[in-house]
Design a protein around this motif. Structure first.
Motif, PDB file in Angstrom:
ATOM      1  N   ALA A  36       0.840  -1.203   0.000  1.00 54.97           N
ATOM      2  CA  ALA A  36       0.000   0.000   0.000  1.00 54.97           C
ATOM      3  C   ALA A  36       0.872   1.248   0.000  1.00 54.97           C
ATOM      4  O   ALA A  36       0.600   2.204  -0.739  1.00 54.97           O
ATOM      5  N   LEU A  37       1.913   1.256   0.815  1.00 51.92           N
ATOM      6  CA  LEU A  37       2.828   2.402   0.828  1.00 51.92           C
ATOM      7  C   LEU A  37       3.495   2.588  -0.524  1.00 51.92           C
ATOM      8  O   LEU A  37       3.652   3.719  -1.005  1.00 51.92           O
ATOM      9  N   ALA A  38       3.878   1.496  -1.140  1.00 55.35           N
ATOM     10  CA  ALA A  38       4.516   1.590  -2.456  1.00 55.35           C
ATOM     11  C   ALA A  38       3.565   2.189  -3.484  1.00 55.35           C
ATOM     12  O   ALA A  38       3.965   3.015  -4.320  1.00 55.35           O
ATOM     13  N   ARG A  39       2.287   1.787  -3.443  1.00 62.34           N
ATOM     14  CA  ARG A  39       1.319   2.342  -4.385  1.00 62.34           C
ATOM     15  C   ARG A  39       1.072   3.825  -4.116  1.00 62.34           C
ATOM     16  O   ARG A  39       0.854   4.609  -5.051  1.00 62.34           O
ATOM     17  N   MET A  40       1.090   4.232  -2.858  1.00 58.72           N
ATOM     18  CA  MET A  40       0.934   5.642  -2.529  1.00 58.72           C
ATOM     19  C   MET A  40       2.085   6.467  -3.094  1.00 58.72           C
ATOM     20  O   MET A  40       1.877   7.536  -3.682  1.00 58.72           O
ATOM     21  N   VAL A  41       3.311   5.976  -2.916  1.00 54.47           N
ATOM     22  CA  VAL A  41       4.472   6.683  -3.456  1.00 54.47           C
ATOM     23  C   VAL A  41       4.413   6.706  -4.984  1.00 54.47           C
ATOM     24  O   VAL A  41       4.729   7.718  -5.624  1.00 54.47           O
ATOM     25  N   GLU A  42       3.983   5.601  -5.568  1.00 56.13           N
ATOM     26  CA  GLU A  42       3.872   5.548  -7.029  1.00 56.13           C
ATOM     27  C   GLU A  42       2.818   6.530  -7.537  1.00 56.13           C
ATOM     28  O   GLU A  42       2.997   7.182  -8.574  1.00 56.13           O
ATOM     29  N   ALA A  43       1.710   6.662  -6.791  1.00 58.92           N
ATOM     30  CA  ALA A  43       0.687   7.640  -7.172  1.00 58.92           C
ATOM     31  C   ALA A  43       1.260   9.048  -7.144  1.00 58.92           C
ATOM     32  O   ALA A  43       0.982   9.871  -8.030  1.00 58.92           O
ATOM     33  N   ALA A  44       2.067   9.341  -6.135  1.00 64.52           N
ATOM     34  CA  ALA A  44       2.715  10.653  -6.063  1.00 64.52           C
ATOM     35  C   ALA A  44       3.652  10.865  -7.249  1.00 64.52           C
ATOM     36  O   ALA A  44       3.739  11.970  -7.801  1.00 64.52           O
ATOM     37  N   ARG A  45       4.341   9.814  -7.648  1.00 62.51           N
ATOM     38  CA  ARG A  45       5.321   9.921  -8.746  1.00 62.51           C
ATOM     39  C   ARG A  45       4.667  10.333 -10.059  1.00 62.51           C
ATOM     40  O   ARG A  45       5.297  10.984 -10.906  1.00 62.51           O
ATOM     41  N   TRP A  46       3.383   9.976 -10.243  1.00 62.67           N
ATOM     42  CA  TRP A  46       2.707  10.268 -11.499  1.00 62.67           C
ATOM     43  C   TRP A  46       1.968  11.597 -11.498  1.00 62.67           C
ATOM     44  O   TRP A  46       1.231  11.909 -12.439  1.00 62.67           O
ATOM     45  N   ALA A  47       2.178  12.408 -10.480  1.00 65.83           N
ATOM     46  CA  ALA A  47       1.522  13.718 -10.429  1.00 65.83           C
ATOM     47  C   ALA A  47       2.099  14.658 -11.476  1.00 65.83           C
ATOM     48  O   ALA A  47       3.280  14.560 -11.840  1.00 65.83           O
ATOM     49  N   PRO A  48       1.302  15.608 -11.961  1.00 66.73           N
ATOM     50  CA  PRO A  48       1.841  16.627 -12.875  1.00 66.73           C
ATOM     51  C   PRO A  48       2.775  17.574 -12.139  1.00 66.73           C
ATOM     52  O   PRO A  48       2.696  17.740 -10.913  1.00 66.73           O
ATOM     53  N   SER A  49       3.669  18.192 -12.889  1.00 65.36           N
ATOM     54  CA  SER A  49       4.563  19.205 -12.322  1.00 65.36           C
ATOM     55  C   SER A  49       5.024  20.131 -13.438  1.00 65.36           C
ATOM     56  O   SER A  49       4.974  19.783 -14.618  1.00 65.36           O
ATOM     57  N   TYR A  50       5.475  21.317 -13.053  1.00 64.97           N
ATOM     58  CA  TYR A  50       5.932  22.306 -14.029  1.00 64.97           C
ATOM     59  C   TYR A  50       7.078  21.730 -14.858  1.00 64.97           C
ATOM     60  O   TYR A  50       8.115  21.329 -14.322  1.00 64.97           O
ATOM     61  N   GLY A  51       6.890  21.690 -16.184  1.00 68.53           N
ATOM     62  CA  GLY A  51       7.942  21.210 -17.068  1.00 68.53           C
ATOM     63  C   GLY A  51       8.419  19.807 -16.745  1.00 68.53           C
ATOM     64  O   GLY A  51       9.541  19.439 -17.077  1.00 68.53           O
ATOM     65  N   ASN A  52       7.565  19.008 -16.111  1.00 72.84           N
ATOM     66  CA  ASN A  52       7.921  17.655 -15.689  1.00 72.84           C
ATOM     67  C   ASN A  52       9.166  17.644 -14.805  1.00 72.84           C
ATOM     68  O   ASN A  52       9.972  16.718 -14.847  1.00 72.84           O
ATOM     69  N   THR A  53       9.306  18.685 -13.964  1.00 74.44           N
ATOM     70  CA  THR A  53      10.475  18.770 -13.073  1.00 74.44           C
ATOM     71  C   THR A  53      10.380  17.813 -11.894  1.00 74.44           C
ATOM     72  O   THR A  53      11.393  17.508 -11.264  1.00 74.44           O
ATOM     73  N   GLN A  54       9.185  17.344 -11.554  1.00 73.11           N
ATOM     74  CA  GLN A  54       8.976  16.325 -10.528  1.00 73.11           C
ATOM     75  C   GLN A  54       9.723  16.655  -9.226  1.00 73.11           C
ATOM     76  O   GLN A  54      10.635  15.945  -8.823  1.00 73.11           O
ATOM     77  N   PRO A  55       9.330  17.729  -8.533  1.00 72.42           N
ATOM     78  CA  PRO A  55      10.084  18.173  -7.363  1.00 72.42           C
ATOM     79  C   PRO A  55       9.766  17.433  -6.073  1.00 72.42           C
ATOM     80  O   PRO A  55      10.452  17.633  -5.070  1.00 72.42           O
ATOM     81  N   ALA A  56       8.748  16.596  -6.049  1.00 72.44           N
ATOM     82  CA  ALA A  56       8.328  15.957  -4.792  1.00 72.44           C
ATOM     83  C   ALA A  56       9.293  14.845  -4.393  1.00 72.44           C
ATOM     84  O   ALA A  56       9.693  14.019  -5.219  1.00 72.44           O
ATOM     85  N   ARG A  57       9.661  14.851  -3.113  1.00 74.44           N
ATOM     86  CA  ARG A  57      10.477  13.800  -2.512  1.00 74.44           C
ATOM     87  C   ARG A  57       9.851  13.440  -1.170  1.00 74.44           C
ATOM     88  O   ARG A  57       9.252  14.288  -0.522  1.00 74.44           O
ATOM     89  N   TYR A  58      10.014  12.196  -0.723  1.00 71.78           N
ATOM     90  CA  TYR A  58       9.372  11.750   0.509  1.00 71.78           C
ATOM     91  C   TYR A  58      10.330  10.968   1.395  1.00 71.78           C
ATOM     92  O   TYR A  58      11.106  10.134   0.909  1.00 71.78           O
ATOM     93  N   LEU A  59      10.277  11.268   2.682  1.00 68.51           N
ATOM     94  CA  LEU A  59      10.817  10.374   3.697  1.00 68.51           C
ATOM     95  C   LEU A  59       9.672   9.459   4.110  1.00 68.51           C
ATOM     96  O   LEU A  59       8.575   9.933   4.399  1.00 68.51           O
ATOM     97  N   VAL A  60       9.909   8.152   4.129  1.00 68.34           N
ATOM     98  CA  VAL A  60       8.835   7.187   4.391  1.00 68.34           C
ATOM     99  C   VAL A  60       9.222   6.320   5.586  1.00 68.34           C
ATOM    100  O   VAL A  60      10.236   5.617   5.547  1.00 68.34           O
ATOM    101  N   GLY A  61       8.399   6.365   6.635  1.00 67.94           N
ATOM    102  CA  GLY A  61       8.675   5.601   7.836  1.00 67.94           C
ATOM    103  C   GLY A  61       7.503   4.734   8.267  1.00 67.94           C
ATOM    104  O   GLY A  61       6.599   5.222   8.950  1.00 67.94           O
ATOM    105  N   PRO A  62       7.474   3.459   7.896  1.00 67.74           N
ATOM    106  CA  PRO A  62       6.453   2.563   8.441  1.00 67.74           C
ATOM    107  C   PRO A  62       6.611   2.446   9.962  1.00 67.74           C
ATOM    108  O   PRO A  62       7.732   2.521  10.479  1.00 67.74           O
ATOM    109  N   ARG A  63       5.489   2.264  10.653  1.00 66.22           N
ATOM    110  CA  ARG A  63       5.559   2.113  12.110  1.00 66.22           C
ATOM    111  C   ARG A  63       6.462   0.931  12.471  1.00 66.22           C
ATOM    112  O   ARG A  63       6.435  -0.106  11.837  1.00 66.22           O
ATOM    113  N   GLY A  64       7.267   1.126  13.509  1.00 58.55           N
ATOM    114  CA  GLY A  64       8.200   0.087  13.927  1.00 58.55           C
ATOM    115  C   GLY A  64       9.590   0.263  13.356  1.00 58.55           C
ATOM    116  O   GLY A  64      10.495  -0.506  13.692  1.00 58.55           O
ATOM    117  N   THR A  65       9.770   1.279  12.501  1.00 59.08           N
ATOM    118  CA  THR A  65      11.084   1.527  11.920  1.00 59.08           C
ATOM    119  C   THR A  65      11.729   2.740  12.569  1.00 59.08           C
ATOM    120  O   THR A  65      11.073   3.582  13.184  1.00 59.08           O
TER     121      THR A  65
END
Length: 202
Positions: A36-65
């Motif tokens: 589920a987390l992987a699909r969420m990150v993948e959904a973010a990856r396909w978002a539009p951005s200015y000139g396809n610059t894709q500026p979004a980055r994520y720190l991802v911490g599942p509980r217990g890590t």
């Protein structure tokens, strides 16, 4: 109402959008699966951005890590009291420079990507709450973010829990009706202040 003016009765959005909200009550036993987390990150990856610059980055911490604990430690006290029950904690960041220089509209791009991520969470049967209340400088230092990367928002994701998990003040907010500005205040046509959407039909 003008003949070309839509009636609010015909403007109900897609269920993924209508069902999205920002609860604080997370089930402490609820899990956010790696898939589920992987699909969420993948959904973010396909978002539009200015000139396809894709500026979004994520720190991802599942509980217990370790990442979850380090993000949690940098939330403000008011958020830590409930966010520790989330299945995952993330921080959305903006890559403000690339090899061509400053990235235009980087924050806007992160907003678009994060909305994709949150809507994917809804599609997974999860809920998400975005938070401005965290130590941005602390996150940058703790995770070794380069100068070109700016933390913008923390995100708690998990399984919806009972409002009884919350202290009384937050419980009241959790169960209060959702409110938005009136549709006629949101969109205009012709001249500013002339509503595009009508509050009634006919």
């Amino acid at each position: 109402m003008r003949s070309d003016q839509p009636d609010l009765a015909s403007t109900i959005p897609h269920p993924l959008i209508a069902e999205r909200w920002s609860p604080r009550a997370f089930d402490p036993d609820g899990a956010v699966t790696p898939d589920a987390l992987a699909r969420m990150v993948e959904a973010a990856r396909w978002a539009p951005s200015y000139g396809n610059t894709q500026p979004a980055r994520y720190l991802v911490g599942p509980r217990g890590t370790d990442t979850f604990d380090r993000v949690l430690d940098r939330l403000n006290a008011g958020n830590r009291v409930w966010a520790h029950r989330a299945g995952a904690l993330l921080v959305a960041c903006a890559q403000t420079r690339n090899d061509k220089g400053e990235v235009p509209y980087a924050e806007y791009g992160v907003g678009l990507a994060t909305e994709n991520l949150v809507l994917q969470a809804v599609a997974e049967g999860l809920v998400a709450h975005q938070m401005a209340g965290f130590d941005r400088d602390g996150v940058s230092a703790e995770f070794g973010l380069p100068e070109s990367v700016r933390p913008l928002v923390a995100i708690a994701v998990g399984v919806l829990g009972s409002p009884e998990l919350l202290e009384p003040e937050k419980r009241e907010r959790e169960t209060a009706p959702r409110r938005r500005i009136a549709a006629e205040e949101l969109a205009f046509t012709g001249t500013w202040g002339t509503p595009y959407l009508s509050p009634g039909g006919g």
